[in-house]
Scaffold this active site. Sequence first.
Site, PDB file in Angstrom:
ATOM      1  N   CYS A  98       0.806  -1.211   0.000  1.00 16.70           N
ATOM      2  CA  CYS A  98       0.000   0.000   0.000  1.00 16.70           C
ATOM      3  C   CYS A  98       0.844   1.268   0.000  1.00 16.70           C
ATOM      4  O   CYS A  98       0.349   2.334  -0.332  1.00 16.70           O
ATOM      5  CB  CYS A  98      -0.986  -0.016   1.160  1.00 16.70           C
ATOM      6  SG  CYS A  98      -0.192  -0.181   2.745  1.00 16.70           S
ATOM      7  N   ILE A  99       2.118   1.172   0.411  1.00 15.88           N
ATOM      8  CA  ILE A  99       2.966   2.373   0.305  1.00 15.88           C
ATOM      9  C   ILE A  99       4.238   2.044  -0.463  1.00 15.88           C
ATOM     10  O   ILE A  99       4.596   0.889  -0.604  1.00 15.88           O
ATOM     11  CB  ILE A  99       3.334   3.022   1.663  1.00 15.88           C
ATOM     12  CG1 ILE A  99       4.017   2.030   2.615  1.00 15.88           C
ATOM     13  CG2 ILE A  99       2.138   3.655   2.299  1.00 15.88           C
ATOM     14  CD1 ILE A  99       4.589   2.682   3.856  1.00 15.88           C
TER      15      ILE A  99
END
Lengths: 99, 411
Positions: A98-99
């Site tokens: 997600c990052i």
Amino acid sequence: MIGGVPVQVNDEGYLTDHSQWKREIGDAIAKEEGIEMTDSHWTVIDYLQEQHRNEVPLSVRRVGKSGVIDIKGFYALFPKGPLKTSSKIAGIPKPVSCI
Amino acid sequence: MRKIVILGAGTAGTMMANHLRKRLSSDEWGITIIDQNKKHYYQPGYLFIPFEIYKPKQIVKSIKKFIPNGVDLVQERIEKIDHENDKVILSNGQEFDYNVLVIATGTDIAPQETEGMEGSGWRKDIFDFYTFDGSIALRDKLRDWEGGKLVVHICEMPIKCPVAPLEFAFLADAFFEEKEMRHKVEIIFVTPMDGAFTKPKANEKLNYLLQDKNITIVPDFNIEHIDNENKKIVDYAGTEVDYDLLVTVPTNMGSDVMERSGIGDELNYVPTNKATLQTKIKDNIFAIGDATDVPASKAGSVAHFEGETLLENVLHFINGEPLNEGFDGHANCFVETGHGKALLIDFNYTQEPVPGTFPFPGIGPMQLLKENRMNHMGKMAFKWIYWNMLITGKHIPFIPAQMSMAGKELD
């Protein structure tokens, strides 16, 4: 231009629009990665593209459990980082968090 | 009397029991929630137990405490979902018919998926921190560990709370520094992805953290087995990484109820429409939270944002109305970076995390994709919000279910 076809790619050479993918593009990316495509390679690519269309997040293990190929076989076909390389050839994004 | 059955009384299931009971008349609708466990854990707290930032008793309460009046709690093991006959069968033979089923069975670690993980070193020098017991065992280990190679490792994606392993590495750096033994510890982060940060903006803005904290990255590592005797992890390409202490995130899998019911994917996740949260199994079955295969992060905030869409869609379904394609993949997560600071990330299916202010554009007080103390205070305050608002289905002010672009800085 990849394989004589105009396409958009990101900084790392992954297609940004899967609908632009054609087999010639896959072939050309594979050559750059030092891979000569065979039927077994294409079977894996077909599977990855189908998973991508179904929005299933991919992992090496999921490919290994798919029944299409086992993990050792996956490494044999795409030796340097199999999921990254095969995703690039398949014209789908690399696996991300997600990052 | 018509019936709704909810499977799982964790974050998502408990929240849905509260939401649905408020909106459906008790005369017309019975609601049953089934979970064999007696305890509800505040799972974001697992990260803090090993470093003694939280005590175990601060993150556990009774499941019963959060189930509202008018909802039947059944604490038995679920054997199977018989979706053809619209009923759930428990291991004790009890059967529950339903008109609508909500699957909220979550995800759990599956160490048995990796050869050697549960070998002689398990919970001696191989630990997880994704379970209550695991995080306590690791706390005990860290109390008198004398240093060496600390390997923080992800087996494969998807995992619950994808940022937690990085947070663990950051907190470990601060922890050993405070113990004045950082020079005795080498921190190595091993990931199946091509880096610690895989999104362009996050990579650009956050890569300095790894250098500042002296964390070495081993990318593209797909674990094949753990060699307990020689203390090394080995990947399919033959790459080996030595460890003195291995903190691993085992393969995550959905509930084996899905396997027994013949409805899960390879990892027992439930095929689910990513916008409506109706499953692809049958129209009267919905799913929420970590149990689904939707391409959102597996996180409590995601379950919270999904809750709004799911509630509406269960009501639409009951009334024979078209479903709302309301869920956008919104996630909002604090990322601890150590020394009392944290980052905040806010993103959805299509928008990657970017810098900015949150929730008020230009004001904050939280900062996106940037470390500050206010973000850390937000993370600490979240425990209270979780117990008192989130799982009881109360509205959390200023944080809409759909991601907002306000305050986000785009190029």
